[in-house]
Design a protein around this motif. Structure first.
Motif, PDB file in Angstrom:
ATOM      1  N   ALA A 202      -3.586   7.935  -1.202  1.00  0.00           N
ATOM      2  CA  ALA A 202      -2.449   7.539  -0.360  1.00  0.00           C
ATOM      3  C   ALA A 202      -2.391   6.019  -0.229  1.00  0.00           C
ATOM      4  CB  ALA A 202      -2.563   8.200   1.018  1.00  0.00           C
ATOM      5  N   PHE A 203      -3.560   5.401  -0.103  1.00  0.00           N
ATOM      6  CA  PHE A 203      -3.624   3.933  -0.001  1.00  0.00           C
ATOM      7  C   PHE A 203      -3.013   3.312  -1.256  1.00  0.00           C
ATOM      8  CE2 PHE A 203      -6.000  -0.064  -0.816  1.00  0.00           C
ATOM      9  CZ  PHE A 203      -5.616  -0.776   0.306  1.00  0.00           C
ATOM     10  N   ARG A 204      -3.405   3.829  -2.404  1.00  0.00           N
ATOM     11  CA  ARG A 204      -2.897   3.284  -3.663  1.00  0.00           C
ATOM     12  C   ARG A 204      -1.394   3.528  -3.791  1.00  0.00           C
ATOM     13  NH1 ARG A 204      -5.045   1.136  -8.240  1.00  0.00           N
ATOM     14  NH2 ARG A 204      -7.147   1.202  -7.393  1.00  0.00           N
ATOM     15  N   ARG A 205      -0.945   4.647  -3.278  1.00  0.00           N
ATOM     16  CA  ARG A 205       0.495   4.924  -3.305  1.00  0.00           C
ATOM     17  C   ARG A 205       1.263   3.913  -2.444  1.00  0.00           C
ATOM     18  NH1 ARG A 205       3.146  10.882  -2.997  1.00  0.00           N
ATOM     19  NH2 ARG A 205       5.309  10.168  -3.026  1.00  0.00           N
ATOM     20  N   GLY A 206       0.659   3.516  -1.326  1.00  0.00           N
ATOM     21  CA  GLY A 206       1.250   2.471  -0.500  1.00  0.00           C
ATOM     22  C   GLY A 206       1.307   1.141  -1.244  1.00  0.00           C
ATOM     23  N   LEU A 207       0.229   0.824  -1.945  1.00  0.00           N
ATOM     24  CA  LEU A 207       0.218  -0.411  -2.744  1.00  0.00           C
ATOM     25  C   LEU A 207       1.317  -0.367  -3.810  1.00  0.00           C
ATOM     26  CD1 LEU A 207      -3.598  -1.002  -3.493  1.00  0.00           C
ATOM     27  CD2 LEU A 207      -2.172  -2.201  -1.807  1.00  0.00           C
ATOM     28  N   ASP A 208       1.440   0.790  -4.465  1.00  0.00           N
ATOM     29  CA  ASP A 208       2.480   0.949  -5.498  1.00  0.00           C
ATOM     30  C   ASP A 208       3.877   0.725  -4.902  1.00  0.00           C
ATOM     31  OD1 ASP A 208       0.640   1.572  -7.444  1.00  0.00           O
ATOM     32  OD2 ASP A 208       0.875   3.745  -7.244  1.00  0.00           O
ATOM     33  N   ALA A 209       4.099   1.305  -3.731  1.00  0.00           N
ATOM     34  CA  ALA A 209       5.428   1.195  -3.108  1.00  0.00           C
ATOM     35  C   ALA A 209       5.739  -0.252  -2.743  1.00  0.00           C
ATOM     36  CB  ALA A 209       5.498   2.083  -1.862  1.00  0.00           C
ATOM     37  N   ALA A 210       4.702  -1.017  -2.397  1.00  0.00           N
ATOM     38  CA  ALA A 210       4.923  -2.413  -2.003  1.00  0.00           C
ATOM     39  C   ALA A 210       5.141  -3.316  -3.206  1.00  0.00           C
ATOM     40  CB  ALA A 210       3.730  -2.920  -1.196  1.00  0.00           C
ATOM     41  N   GLN A 211       4.559  -2.940  -4.321  1.00  0.00           N
ATOM     42  CA  GLN A 211       4.578  -3.845  -5.475  1.00  0.00           C
ATOM     43  C   GLN A 211       5.994  -4.204  -5.920  1.00  0.00           C
ATOM     44  OE1 GLN A 211       2.319  -2.519  -8.962  1.00  0.00           O
ATOM     45  NE2 GLN A 211       1.559  -4.622  -9.145  1.00  0.00           N
ATOM     46  N   GLY A 212       6.270  -5.483  -5.871  1.00  0.00           N
ATOM     47  CA  GLY A 212       7.581  -5.960  -6.298  1.00  0.00           C
ATOM     48  C   GLY A 212       8.710  -5.554  -5.373  1.00  0.00           C
ATOM     49  N   ASN A 213       8.378  -5.090  -4.156  1.00  0.00           N
ATOM     50  CA  ASN A 213       9.406  -4.612  -3.231  1.00  0.00           C
ATOM     51  C   ASN A 213       9.141  -5.144  -1.828  1.00  0.00           C
ATOM     52  OD1 ASN A 213      11.381  -3.117  -1.868  1.00  0.00           O
ATOM     53  ND2 ASN A 213      10.010  -1.374  -1.608  1.00  0.00           N
ATOM     54  N   PRO A 214       9.574  -6.385  -1.563  1.00  0.00           N
ATOM     55  CA  PRO A 214       9.244  -6.996  -0.271  1.00  0.00           C
ATOM     56  C   PRO A 214      10.229  -6.599   0.831  1.00  0.00           C
ATOM     57  CG  PRO A 214      10.422  -8.580  -1.595  1.00  0.00           C
ATOM     58  CD  PRO A 214      10.394  -7.282  -2.389  1.00  0.00           C
ATOM     59  N   MET A 215      10.637  -5.335   0.864  1.00  0.00           N
ATOM     60  CA  MET A 215      11.655  -4.860   1.815  1.00  0.00           C
ATOM     61  C   MET A 215      10.958  -4.071   2.907  1.00  0.00           C
ATOM     62  SD  MET A 215      14.285  -5.797  -0.101  1.00  0.00           S
ATOM     63  CE  MET A 215      14.755  -5.985  -1.829  1.00  0.00           C
ATOM     64  N   LEU A 216      10.260  -4.765   3.768  1.00  0.00           N
ATOM     65  CA  LEU A 216       9.347  -4.083   4.677  1.00  0.00           C
ATOM     66  C   LEU A 216      10.035  -3.215   5.727  1.00  0.00           C
ATOM     67  CD1 LEU A 216       6.319  -3.839   4.996  1.00  0.00           C
ATOM     68  CD2 LEU A 216       6.430  -5.626   6.722  1.00  0.00           C
ATOM     69  N   LEU A 217      11.122  -3.715   6.341  1.00  0.00           N
ATOM     70  CA  LEU A 217      11.784  -2.935   7.394  1.00  0.00           C
ATOM     71  C   LEU A 217      12.276  -1.607   6.835  1.00  0.00           C
ATOM     72  CD1 LEU A 217      13.853  -5.746   9.172  1.00  0.00           C
ATOM     73  CD2 LEU A 217      11.743  -4.667   9.982  1.00  0.00           C
ATOM     74  N   ASN A 218      12.634  -1.633   5.566  1.00  0.00           N
ATOM     75  CA  ASN A 218      13.065  -0.412   4.895  1.00  0.00           C
ATOM     76  C   ASN A 218      11.874   0.419   4.428  1.00  0.00           C
ATOM     77  OD1 ASN A 218      13.856   0.567   1.735  1.00  0.00           O
ATOM     78  ND2 ASN A 218      15.131   1.333   3.370  1.00  0.00           N
ATOM     79  N   SER A 219      10.943  -0.197   3.733  1.00  0.00           N
ATOM     80  CA  SER A 219       9.885   0.596   3.104  1.00  0.00           C
ATOM     81  C   SER A 219       8.952   1.227   4.129  1.00  0.00           C
ATOM     82  CB  SER A 219       9.106  -0.225   2.082  1.00  0.00           C
ATOM     83  OG  SER A 219       8.448  -1.297   2.701  1.00  0.00           O
ATOM     84  N   LEU A 220       8.803   0.597   5.296  1.00  0.00           N
ATOM     85  CA  LEU A 220       7.954   1.195   6.331  1.00  0.00           C
ATOM     86  C   LEU A 220       8.401   2.613   6.679  1.00  0.00           C
ATOM     87  CD1 LEU A 220       7.461  -1.711   8.889  1.00  0.00           C
ATOM     88  CD2 LEU A 220       5.699  -0.641   7.456  1.00  0.00           C
ATOM     89  N   PHE A 221       9.717   2.821   6.632  1.00  0.00           N
ATOM     90  CA  PHE A 221      10.261   4.131   7.014  1.00  0.00           C
ATOM     91  C   PHE A 221       9.785   5.237   6.069  1.00  0.00           C
ATOM     92  CE2 PHE A 221      13.971   7.113   7.730  1.00  0.00           C
ATOM     93  CZ  PHE A 221      13.691   7.375   9.055  1.00  0.00           C
TER      94      PHE A 221
END
Lengths: 319, 319
Positions: A202-221
């Motif tokens: 799950a941690f690695r999946r979070g890293l994957d989701a963040a990579q190249g995607n600095p849209m935090l208010l959106n990605s947190l959801f």
């Protein structure tokens, strides 16, 4: 040089932060002879004064070994601390910190020297500050024999700093740890979470989701929706959020460095937290950065180095 | 068509969310005849059941006007609500929502139709969901006579949605409002803040800091340092943080749209919050987008439109 000479007490060093207090009796080269962690962080003093905590933790050493210089780093030098040690502006070397030491006198007649924090005020940008990590960085650099490099201190407020030819030339703060804590505890994201061991997938999946995607208010959801859609088990959502935030920190640090015409180097030193450093090592590796972890001894080594630079140690005690 | 005919009660519409409950007696074209806001949000029911809240709020209308169809939108249709109305996948039109209505029967024999939320599951991306805003969007579109356009619902979880030829083809969630609340209340950023009226200058400064700088974990810390360095008064720090977060939401929405080969259009509809819409209008204007604000009547209009599409209204009652 003989063993007994090496073991001579020369310095009392205090790592005195918001929530923690650690006192050490050191040799001149920063080796630990004794420790005392019975004091309290600056926001948890209760009825005690700063002076009482200082005296109680260090009096036995002075009684046993005579007057010894004392030095402290951390939030003890903040506006909420014993006395404010004004920030020293970056770029800053060890000698800048030594020159900025602020002395507070305890009623016993003994002095405590407080290490200043660092500030970075670039025209047109908001200021940034560190307090405590500057000492860790110089200590970690000394322990690793480095004069230059990238240093990262994971934590409530992670700091990234560049050391060049012995000077801290840049640093930046990321509210990663605090964000993780408040979101788990006080936001809707915590509602679906259950306790569980660290979930590396799950941690690695979070890293994957963040990579190249600095849209935090959106990605947190996504921490909520991946739970709702049962794509990540409830026990893994904390690790996913942790990966998302640490990955975002790396995105941002990298972006800030790019703006300065720099890039993240291939090697970094991780300082401090035994629980967070392994997670950051995984995240950095994914970003192509190998890392070396240095523990809490960085602070102690840093305090000894600043004390020596400031001339607080007896010349005869120098190694 | 005569006045009395227009004013005939035709529908009971409920806006039933997490923390709020509003019931309306409507004409067939969505005009409000009476309202009752005495019920409770789904997470604040206390000892009452969903059915008891529903019956108490609507029985007087049924007793006065005979059996009337009833429809509800919002978190009442979530897993924590009365019954779960499964998400309808995007793209979705009004008829998709009408087809996805879920009926719950109260013991009195009266039915309540619950509007489903929308989901968007794109391969390789985390799913996203809305529940309640889909109804607002169709209502706001009807009120403005639009078949296409960008719709933004500021709030705890802000939603941005594109309507094209009467279908919601894309939406995204931003945790802006919740982030603002937890940071003010539970993080170090709140410590320096004092109460104060909205500070338009500090708000704009937050927007400026966000513009072109999607580094949220880093930039959030400026809320502290600008306070520490007295560059923004303590009474303006909330407004600064608000600007920083709303500016970041616009950055992110714009970035997500760019990834889809779209861009933020020059005109948008803001729905809902009377306190937030003016702030979003300023932020959008700075980004080159003019906006029109529609209030809470969007939900009511949307519920009436979905009820009509579903055939819940008497044919004779149609306007």
């Amino acid at each position: 040089m003989t063993e007994p000479a090496m073991a001579k007490p020369a310095l009392i060093a205090l790592d005195w932060g918001t929530s923690s207090f650690r006192a050490f009796l050191l040799t001149a080269d920063g080796q630990i002879l004794e420790r005392n962690e019975k004091g309290r962080g600056i926001l948890h003093l209760g009825e005690e004064s700063f002076e009482q905590v200082f005296e109680a933790a260090t009096r036995p050493w002075v009684e046993a070994h005579g007057p010894l210089p004392a030095i402290a780093a951390g939030m003890i030098g903040s506006r909420q601390g014993w006395t404010e040690a004004p920030y020293v502006e970056c770029p800053a070397e060890k000698a800048s910190l030594a020159a900025g030491l602020i002395k507070v006198g305890a009623s016993s007649g003994r002095d405590l020297w407080i290490v200043p924090g660092l500030s970075m005020t670039t025209t047109g940008e908001a200021p940034d500050v560190v307090r405590g990590e500057e000492t860790q960085i110089f200590g970690a650099a000394a322990l690793r024999g480095l004069e230059s490099g990238l240093f990262v201190t994971p934590g409530t407020h992670s700091k990234w700093a560049f050391l060049e030819a012995g000077r801290i030339v840049w640093f930046a703060t990321f509210m990663t740890g605090e964000m993780f804590a408040v979101l788990c505890k006080h936001s809707i994201l915590g509602r679906l979470m259950t306790e569980g061991d660290h979930d590396a997938g799950a941690f690695r999946r979070g890293l994957d989701a963040a990579q190249g995607n600095p849209m935090l208010l959106n990605s947190l959801f996504s921490t909520r929706t991946l739970g709702l859609f049962q794509q990540i088990p409830a026990s893994g959502l904390r690790s996913y959020l942790s990966g998302l935030l640490i990955g975002q920190e790396i995105n941002e640090a990298s972006g800030l460095l790019n703006k300065l015409g720099r890039s993240v180097p291939q090697e970094a030193t991780l300082i401090g937290s035994a629980s967070l450093s392994p997670l950051y090592a995984v995240a950095l590796e994914k970003a192509g950065v190998t890392s070396t972890a240095i523990g809490d001894e960085a602070t102690i080594k840093g305090l000894a180095a600043i004390a020596r630079t400031a001339g607080l140690l007896e010349p005869s005690a120098e190694s």
